[in-house]
Design a protein around this motif. Structure first.
Motif, short mmCIF file in Angstrom:
data_model
loop_
_atom_site.label_atom_id
_atom_site.label_comp_id
_atom_site.label_asym_id
_atom_site.label_seq_id
_atom_site.Cartn_x
_atom_site.Cartn_y
_atom_site.Cartn_z
N HIS A 34 30.39 17.73 -31.57
CA HIS A 34 29.88 18.90 -30.86
C HIS A 34 29.61 19.99 -31.89
N THR A 40 25.03 18.12 -29.35
CA THR A 40 26.12 17.16 -29.29
C THR A 40 25.55 15.79 -29.64
N HIS A 112 34.48 19.11 -33.62
CA HIS A 112 33.95 20.32 -32.99
C HIS A 112 33.63 21.28 -34.13
#
Length: 130
Positions: A34, A40, A112
């Motif tokens: 992400h 993503t 992330h």
């Protein structure tokens, strides 16, 4: 290949600093990356393709990666740092970043990435200040 338990921090820092290829053997087939607010990528083929595309960009510019901090737990590594990209002495981008890596016992499962663009500056002017 070393066990992932012995290399988690190295894998995370390498990825954060754009040395993607060395991390490919440690990516889970179902990895999710992400890039918060941007995109993503799901699955190893998508992540690897984006890494290769990004690496091609890195070849066209001068890069300066700085790792400010690394935090380690049993299953997560957090890398905080910055990246600057220059061409002909002119800054193209300056990014402050924080990457959170989640591992299982065998592979890197998710990333992330939080990337914040900072105002551009002229490296040549800064160099001439001294």
């Amino acid at each position: 290949m070393k066990k992932i338990e012995d290399r988690k921090e190295e894998i995370a820092v390498s990825f954060s600093n754009g040395n993607f290829e060395t991390t490919f053997p440690y990516l889970s087939e179902s990895i999710v990356w992400h890039i918060v607010g941007e995109n993503t990528f799901k699955g190893k083929p998508e992540v690897v393709a984006h890494c290769k595309q990004t690496a091609e960009y890195f070849k066209m510019v001068q890069t300066e990666f700085i790792t400010d901090d690394v935090m380690v737990t049993d299953s997560k590594i957090v890398v905080r740092g910055s990246a600057e990209f220059f061409r002909n002495g002119k800054q193209l981008n300056h990014i402050l970043a924080c990457d959170v890596y989640e591992f299982n016992n065998k592979k890197l499962e998710s990333i992330h990435s939080y990337c914040i663009p900072i105002k551009k500056r002229d490296k040549m002017k800064e160099t001439n200040r001294t």
